[in-house]
Design a protein around this motif. Structure first.
Motif, PDB file in Angstrom:
ATOM      1  N   PRO A 360     -33.573  15.821 -11.708  1.00 54.96           N
ATOM      2  CA  PRO A 360     -33.048  14.702 -12.515  1.00 54.96           C
ATOM      3  C   PRO A 360     -32.315  15.097 -13.786  1.00 54.96           C
ATOM      4  N   THR A 361     -32.558  16.300 -14.328  1.00 52.61           N
ATOM      5  CA  THR A 361     -31.856  16.690 -15.551  1.00 52.61           C
ATOM      6  C   THR A 361     -30.444  17.200 -15.269  1.00 52.61           C
ATOM      7  N   LYS A 424     -29.789  22.583 -29.750  1.00 52.09           N
ATOM      8  CA  LYS A 424     -30.649  23.601 -29.155  1.00 52.09           C
ATOM      9  C   LYS A 424     -31.782  22.863 -28.449  1.00 52.09           C
ATOM     10  N   VAL A 425     -31.616  22.719 -27.157  1.00 45.35           N
ATOM     11  CA  VAL A 425     -32.428  21.791 -26.380  1.00 45.35           C
ATOM     12  C   VAL A 425     -33.360  22.548 -25.445  1.00 45.35           C
ATOM     13  N   SER A 426     -34.615  22.157 -25.438  1.00 35.86           N
ATOM     14  CA  SER A 426     -35.560  22.628 -24.429  1.00 35.86           C
ATOM     15  C   SER A 426     -35.881  21.458 -23.522  1.00 35.86           C
ATOM     16  N   LEU A 427     -35.683  21.645 -22.221  1.00 39.44           N
ATOM     17  CA  LEU A 427     -35.988  20.608 -21.237  1.00 39.44           C
ATOM     18  C   LEU A 427     -37.299  20.953 -20.543  1.00 39.44           C
ATOM     19  N   GLU A 434     -44.471  13.991 -14.649  1.00 40.80           N
ATOM     20  CA  GLU A 434     -43.352  14.924 -14.807  1.00 40.80           C
ATOM     21  C   GLU A 434     -42.137  14.229 -15.415  1.00 40.80           C
ATOM     22  N   LEU A 435     -42.380  13.514 -16.485  1.00 39.50           N
ATOM     23  CA  LEU A 435     -41.301  12.812 -17.178  1.00 39.50           C
ATOM     24  C   LEU A 435     -40.330  13.827 -17.754  1.00 39.50           C
ATOM     25  N   ARG A 436     -39.059  13.717 -17.361  1.00 37.35           N
ATOM     26  CA  ARG A 436     -38.080  14.650 -17.878  1.00 37.35           C
ATOM     27  C   ARG A 436     -37.882  14.391 -19.361  1.00 37.35           C
ATOM     28  N   THR A 437     -38.027  15.472 -20.151  1.00 36.11           N
ATOM     29  CA  THR A 437     -38.116  15.357 -21.602  1.00 36.11           C
ATOM     30  C   THR A 437     -37.330  16.472 -22.264  1.00 36.11           C
ATOM     31  N   ALA A 438     -36.599  16.114 -23.312  1.00 35.22           N
ATOM     32  CA  ALA A 438     -35.885  17.100 -24.127  1.00 35.22           C
ATOM     33  C   ALA A 438     -36.566  17.193 -25.486  1.00 35.22           C
ATOM     34  N   VAL A 439     -36.664  18.414 -26.013  1.00 35.25           N
ATOM     35  CA  VAL A 439     -37.294  18.658 -27.300  1.00 35.25           C
ATOM     36  C   VAL A 439     -36.319  19.447 -28.166  1.00 35.25           C
ATOM     37  N   ILE A 487     -37.962  14.196 -29.864  1.00 35.63           N
ATOM     38  CA  ILE A 487     -38.350  14.148 -28.454  1.00 35.63           C
ATOM     39  C   ILE A 487     -37.552  13.047 -27.777  1.00 35.63           C
ATOM     40  N   VAL A 488     -36.909  13.404 -26.681  1.00 38.61           N
ATOM     41  CA  VAL A 488     -36.127  12.456 -25.890  1.00 38.61           C
ATOM     42  C   VAL A 488     -36.734  12.443 -24.490  1.00 38.61           C
ATOM     43  N   ALA A 489     -37.342  11.331 -24.100  1.00 43.45           N
ATOM     44  CA  ALA A 489     -38.055  11.266 -22.823  1.00 43.45           C
ATOM     45  C   ALA A 489     -37.528  10.128 -21.963  1.00 43.45           C
TER      46      ALA A 489
END
Length: 672
Positions: A360-361, A424-427, A434-439, A487-489
């Motif tokens: 999904p990402t 600078k994104v960590s997925l 398993e919610l796709r999330t960016a930090v 946090i982007v979820a």
């Protein structure tokens, strides 16, 4: 020195200067596109020779001249287009003659020679579309569909409204806002007839918008079909100079129309959206027959670009097969389980170009043909799109590192201003779902330093935010650099994870929305104990604005401050097609609307809340913020309201980030 928020606003999110609206010519040797300057919102029409890489400017409208018409303003609003100049164009079948409008002027450009001339059509006009043979331009003036000759300038009406609430050739509100249908007429391949949407808005409620900054201006009236009320009556007609034939669609919604060399197709949907049909239309009689049908007890999904037909006439559509949305050819699935179809990009002969993903990402470009089978055209993590004709494929790619438009011979020039903020994104996948999330963390952050948290979701079922595309994170990274862990979820119901996941949005449960954000927050906090869970803010726009207000009203134990931009606060006051898809008809079961709406929660507010709303928003009307604010005042609950005079649902080209930052800092405090 200009600040990031100012630069972000002036460049419309660093999108100005990037190629837009790409069209590959059927000879596979030329590419047309629109592009402005780095900080210049005026889009110009360009041609690129795909054999040599040489660019040529075809049409330059110059500086914007005067106010655009209400119809054009509405069209751009529905398309979320804040540009000036040429926002769209149409080409004949050979992509030689191109019709475009700017500043209420209609021009026809020869893409081979670069010659251009103005066509004296009636103004204001909207929707100018050149015929496949390049001889005639159809356009809408005052709700009337007109034709004007490219050579002789002969201008005539072919469909005149019978009353003030009737239009020919325009998309009604729900079609453009919720179905992604922005057109209201379609040329026959032989250029002799048109399929035309006749829209009667008289049953639809009239809503008004006024500008409190100008007390001399009269309110403007809009027809807005809120949930549970009457829609516009939309009919499809076949029209030429001598006769009109009504098409027997027998459905609430006209989703799309396709007229190709194999005949005319109409896509229709019923009011509950549980049935989606592809109809074959006899243009001579208006009679229809069913080519394909999808049904679902929750709702049927309109997938962008579908249906189409291959060169030999096979119907390209989709099938929701268990937990996978699959590509079908004449009803037979040709893609495997687990590959989720997102949209149809092009059909070039018998080659189908579409977007889809297993992860999904990411969003990738794929091709399928009977001879070549299934093939992935992109593999790098990111969000990609494809364009193809004449055997030439052009790929637009956005990753966490770059953004390009490429073809086999090179790259289309991009003159956009580069963002001084580098995301600078960590997925990651958060929690059991398993919610796709960016930090995102501050650029200079070191482990061990405590940080307040900012949740930055969209929150609605229309779009994803946690993807390998740096364009989605410029603002998130800027907030991170101000001292937040961001946090982007993407919660349940977002696209990209299959039909069963999407159906989790049924009922639009407020508890689900909040539980998913909390699950993502707790997962990230477990990995990074530096997150200060006593200082958690949340911000969002539209669906994200609703989620932000919901968070502080119902879960103040978790969320300590919120910025809610253009929030839907009373779910009965949003449009029929969108709202009834998830909540049903409010007269049949009002409980989902009651449970999800926020007005009754006003007495529960005990956290700082900022409400932001454009006062000319004709999608999420200002009444949403005004009613919640009034309820908060009645309950004695202090809050902040930032009204935006003249602004629509699109965020204006002004700095809205600094006021949000100041509010969040005051509410949560900075680094410790």
């Amino acid at each position: 020195m200009i600040s990031f928020p100012q630069l972000f606003a002036r460049t419309q999110g660093f999108r100005l200067g990037r190629p837009q609206r790409l069209t590959v010519a059927p000879d596979g040797k030329r590419l047309l596109f629109l592009r402005g300057g780095g900080e210049d919102p005026v889009r110009r029409l360009w041609a690129l020779d795909l054999t040599t890489g040489a660019e040529r400017l075809l049409a330059d409208p110059g500086a914007p001249a005067g106010e655009m018409s209400a119809a054009e303003r509405s069209r751009r609003e529905r398309a979320r287009d804040r540009s000036a100049g040429i926002s769209d164009y149409s080409a004949d079948a050979s992509v030689r003659l191109v019709a475009c409008t700017a500043g209420e002027k209609l021009s026809v450009v020869d893409a081979h020679t670069g010659g251009s001339r103005e066509i004296k059509a009636k103004t204001p006009l909207v929707g100018a579309t050149i015929s496949p043979d390049g001889t005639t331009v159809a356009y809408v003036h005052g709700g009337e569909l007109r034709l004007i000759g490219v050579g002789d300038g002969d201008d005539r009406a072919v469909a005149t409204p019978e009353g003030p609430d009737i239009t020919y050739g325009l998309a009604e509100h729900v079609a453009a806002e919720s179905m992604e249908r922005h057109r209201g007429f379609w040329w026959a391949p032989d250029s002799r007839r048109l399929a035309v949407a006749r829209v009667d808005e008289s049953p639809v409620e009239v809503w008004y918008l006024s500008d409190p900054s100008d007390p001399t201006a009269s309110p403007t009236a809009h027809r807005y079909p809120r949930a549970g009320t009457a829609n516009a009556i939309v009919e499809l007609w076949i029209i030429d100079d001598s006769r009109r034939v009504k098409v027997d669609t027998d459905a609430e919604y006209l989703v799309d129309v396709v007229w190709d060399e194999h005949g005319l197709m109409a896509v229709v949907q019923n009011r509950p959206q549980t049935q989606l049909r592809v109809l074959a239309v006899d243009p001579a009689t208006g009679q229809t027959s069913v080519l394909a049908e999808a049904t679902d007890p929750s709702w049927t999904t309109i997938v962008p670009g579908f249906p189409r037909r291959t060169g030999e006439g096979s119907l390209i559509w989709t099938l929701d097969d268990g937990d996978t949305r699959r590509l079908t050819v004449d009803g037979t699935p040709v893609t495997p389980p687990g590959l989720q179809i997102a949209g149809l990009s092009a059909v070039d002969g018998d080659t189908v170009i579409f977007t889809g993903s297993r992860e999904p990402t990411e969003l990738h470009v794929w091709s399928w043909s009977a001879a070549g089978g299934l093939r992935a055209l992109t593999t790098e993590p990111g969000r990609h799109e494809g364009f193809r004709a004449g055997g030439t494929t052009v790929i637009g790619s956005a990753t966490l590192d770059r953004q390009t438009v490429t073809w086999a011979g090179g790259t289309v020039r991009d003159v956009a201003v580069n963002s001084p903020v580098v995301p600078k994104v960590s997925l990651l996948s958060a929690g059991p779902r398993e919610l796709r999330t960016a930090v995102l963390f501050p650029a200079m952050w070191q482990r061990g330093e405590r940080l307040p948290v900012l949740m930055d979701p969209y929150g609605g079922p229309a779009a994803q935010r946690a993807m390998a595309d740096r364009r989605l994170f410029y603002v998130s990274q800027w907030f991170a650099d101000q001292g937040f862990a961001v946090i982007v979820a993407d919660g349940r119901g977002t696209p990209g994870r299959g039909p069963l996941w999407e159906r989790e949005a049924k009922g639009r449960s407020a508890a689900k929305l909040l539980d998913d954000q909390i699950e993502a927050l707790e997962t990230v906090a477990a990995r990074y104990p530096e997150l200060d869970l006593d200082r958690v803010g949340i911000r969002g726009w539209s669906a994200g604005g609703y989620l932000a207000a919901l968070a502080v009203l119902r879960r103040p134990d978790v969320f300590h401050a919120a910025v809610a931009g253009a929030p839907v606060t009373d779910l009965r006051l949003y449009d029929t097609h969108w709202q009834e898809r998830f909540l049903g008809h409010p007269d049949e079961d009002p409980s989902p609307y009651d449970e999800a709406s926020l007005i009754a929660d006003a007495p529960n507010l005990r956290r700082p809340l900022m409400l932001i709303h454009g006062l000319s928003d004709d999608n999420v009307y200002p009444v949403h913020t005004m009613r919640l604010s009034a309820a908060l005042l009645a309950a004695g609950k202090p809050h902040t309201v930032l009204p935006l005079p003249g602004a629509s649902h699109m965020q204006p080209d002004t700095d809205l980030l600094t006021p949000q930052l100041q509010f969040l800092r005051e509410s949560l405090g900075g680094r410790r």
